[in-house]
Design an enzyme around this catalytic site. Sequence first.
Site, PDB file in Angstrom:
ATOM      1  N   ASP A   1     -20.571  26.992 -50.808  1.00  0.00           N
ATOM      2  CA  ASP A   1     -19.110  26.987 -50.655  1.00  0.00           C
ATOM      3  C   ASP A   1     -18.752  25.656 -50.001  1.00  0.00           C
ATOM      4  O   ASP A   1     -18.972  25.474 -48.807  1.00  0.00           O
ATOM      5  CB  ASP A   1     -18.688  28.184 -49.793  1.00  0.00           C
TER       6      ASP A   1
ATOM      7  N   LYS B   1     -12.078  17.261 -48.996  1.00  0.00           N
ATOM      8  CA  LYS B   1     -11.794  18.025 -50.219  1.00  0.00           C
ATOM      9  C   LYS B   1     -10.367  17.765 -50.715  1.00  0.00           C
ATOM     10  O   LYS B   1     -10.096  17.842 -51.909  1.00  0.00           O
ATOM     11  CB  LYS B   1     -12.002  19.509 -49.924  1.00  0.00           C
TER      12      LYS B   1
ATOM     13  N   GLU C   1     -13.634  30.068 -56.442  1.00  0.00           N
ATOM     14  CA  GLU C   1     -13.836  30.735 -55.153  1.00  0.00           C
ATOM     15  C   GLU C   1     -13.397  32.202 -55.150  1.00  0.00           C
ATOM     16  O   GLU C   1     -14.163  33.069 -54.725  1.00  0.00           O
ATOM     17  CB  GLU C   1     -13.140  29.926 -54.052  1.00  0.00           C
TER      18      GLU C   1
ATOM     19  N   ASP D   1      -6.791  34.006 -51.413  1.00  0.00           N
ATOM     20  CA  ASP D   1      -7.766  33.105 -50.806  1.00  0.00           C
ATOM     21  C   ASP D   1      -7.059  31.884 -50.216  1.00  0.00           C
ATOM     22  O   ASP D   1      -6.693  30.954 -50.934  1.00  0.00           O
ATOM     23  CB  ASP D   1      -8.775  32.679 -51.885  1.00  0.00           C
TER      24      ASP D   1
END
Lengths: 622, 177
Positions: free
Chosen positions: A25, A87, A184, A206
């Site tokens: 992850d 990210k 994800e 999420d």
Amino acid sequence: MTLLQIAEPGMSAAPHQHRLAAGIDLGTTNSLVATVKNGIAVCLSDEEGRALMPSIVHYRGDGGLDAGHAALGARVADPRNTIVSVKRFMGRGFADVAHIETMPYVFEETPGMLRLRTVQGSKSPVEISAEILRALRLRAEASLGGELAGAVITVPAYFDDAQRQATRDAARLAGLHVLRLLNEPTAAAVAYGLDNAVEGVYAVYDLGGGTFDLSILKLTRGVFEVLATNGDAALGGDDFDHRLYCWALDQARIAPPSAEDTRRLQMKAREVKELLSMSEEAPFRLRLGPGVSVDLTVSRAAFSEMTKPLVQKTLVPIRRALRDAGLSVRDIKGVVMVGGATRMPHIQRAVAAFFGQEPLTNLDPDKVVALGAAMQANVLAGNRKPGDGGWLLLDVIPLSLGLETMGGLSEKIVPRNATLPVARAQEFTTYKDGQTAMAFHVVQGERELVADCRSLARFELRGIPPMAAGAARIRVTFQVDADGLLSVSARETGTGVEASILVNPSYGLADSEIADMLRAGFERAGEDLAARNLREQQVEAGRLLEAVAQALAVDGGLLDAPERAAIDAAMARLRGLIDSPGDAPALAGGIAALARATEEFAARRMDRSIRAALAGQKIGEL
Amino acid sequence: MSVNFSLDYFALFGLPRRFDIDEAELDRAWHALQAEVHPDRHVHLPGSERHRAMRGALRVNEAYATLKKPLSRARYLLDLAGVDADEIDNVAMASGFLIEQMEWREAVEEARAFGDVDALEQLALRLRMRVDEVTTLLAEQFDSRENREAAADTVRRLMFLDRLRCDIDDGLAALDD
């Protein structure tokens, strides 16, 4: 699942060798690596027992580098060279990133993906992410005692093609064999669904450090089918920190802070946010540069009020996903909460109010994605037990893909929420006599105007046979694979001429750049690229031999004697090449030869399994 | 080939070639086929086999997407019968239907202009009921009366209704923010 599996290659019938596989992850704030041990998915911790690794990279002045916890201390001491939340930059240009002015970095305004100037030179977000992935790979290899055969890397479901490509490139740079890029929320659904053996329609909410996804999945007998996904690739816990940071600046009436103080304030803001999930009130107390300090108190109610617009913003994708799936909130059986930011009580309240039910919070929102990725990696690496059909993930593309047409409009070729893999073709023609080339612009997004969509790439078709205007028929095919990555091909259908395509990614790296980075990365890590290549080929050859041997053991009867002899010969040659210390190209040749020799055999086997699948037969009835 | 490309989409899923299909059966057959050809099942195989499975997976998904929705399923049925719904003349459509269309369109545009979410949702609901009526008619025309010309005309109507639905959805999406 009760479908037949005719000893699928990779599913060992014999007591088999367990292949080391990991799920990673790669988060905005923290990253994790997990694996399946003795049938159970577990997160791998560092020597100090910590599973979460901060997604931070520090480029040191002495040429060294720290990633993870080791880089934490440098955030304030050396903010320019200590990259957090990288990210947010993946596959993005300078103009795309929110609050970029408050970031303590030196950006290079290069065309395409932005770059950061560090003490060690110019760095792409891909290289920086690769350092995080490399640290996780090393952690996994140290913990598991061997080289990883492959990894599943998770990405936000709402990541576009450029962001996915950047993630895949980063994994390659980190020396990882990518089995799959997995969304994800889908990974979370796998972990949740398998653990709780649930069926029905579920929503996964999420909210990570920098991204928000909402996926709606239908779970039936081992099939995880994504019905619709939506989200915001630039909305996450970081934005809640930022509100608090702005509030503190405003309340304390401090002048624009230095890079160091900005970092201190941002770190404090995060700390306060986390405290407020546990208590009704938290102090925002901080000593900054000479003579400046902040001494404030925030109540949970005040924080909830100042971040209300952000929470509301997450409800928009939920409405859209429901509409795309043709469902209403009443159809949702449960809401799975994922991501550290979902710990905030006012988010849980807002989600509960929207869906009219309490969300499911009985799993660790930080770990569930990595655990699901590990389960999928284990299956993809071929570690299934005989008789275990595994499960099937049917995921979708989050955003429509289109081509620019006259007037700057986007013509949609692949619609959002199409199940992957998907291929769609469109025909174009020339508009001038004798025209031999055509230019295309590929975009992603829902808006009508190309200017409002993401530019993915421009490509040019050359070698179209000269014809009268409108006579050429050029068929452009978009293919999106299970990773959600696009490839484009084109041919002139009248003459069958395969036109050559020159693709220029708008926010990606060219293959040559990746190759250079790969070489540099291995040199820096003291690894030998050639040796690694050879090792990978040996593993690949071994895998293929094992697969063919198993297939022969089960379905050898589909072959006549000469066919069988040809396969046996190719196997023997490949075995010889593995055992003798040869070079990588020779080995690659042997692999290709065996693959060719087994092509027809594979086709027959698949044919048979397809027919059986349709007939609904189980293996025992065959 | 792994997936038999000479089979039509109905045969691929083992379904009778008709408009009224068992959607649960379609889903089951789709899952069963994808369980064989999905790229996840072939990650560890050599490139040529992955490629073969990929072609099968693409075909199966294309077939599923076509049969899943009533409009694309109906158009596909016409295709198989050699009828092109696009070539039917607009003029041939009943004027009553065209007037109804204009009324719908005005209502949608008005609701969008006023940012009236409730009105749009009401329209969406009414439209769904209308679509249900039209699909029931289609089933009759395709499956009982086997009247393809009449079905082609109905498909044409369904295309109008589908475009309306897109407009309403776009309107709602624009008002989400």
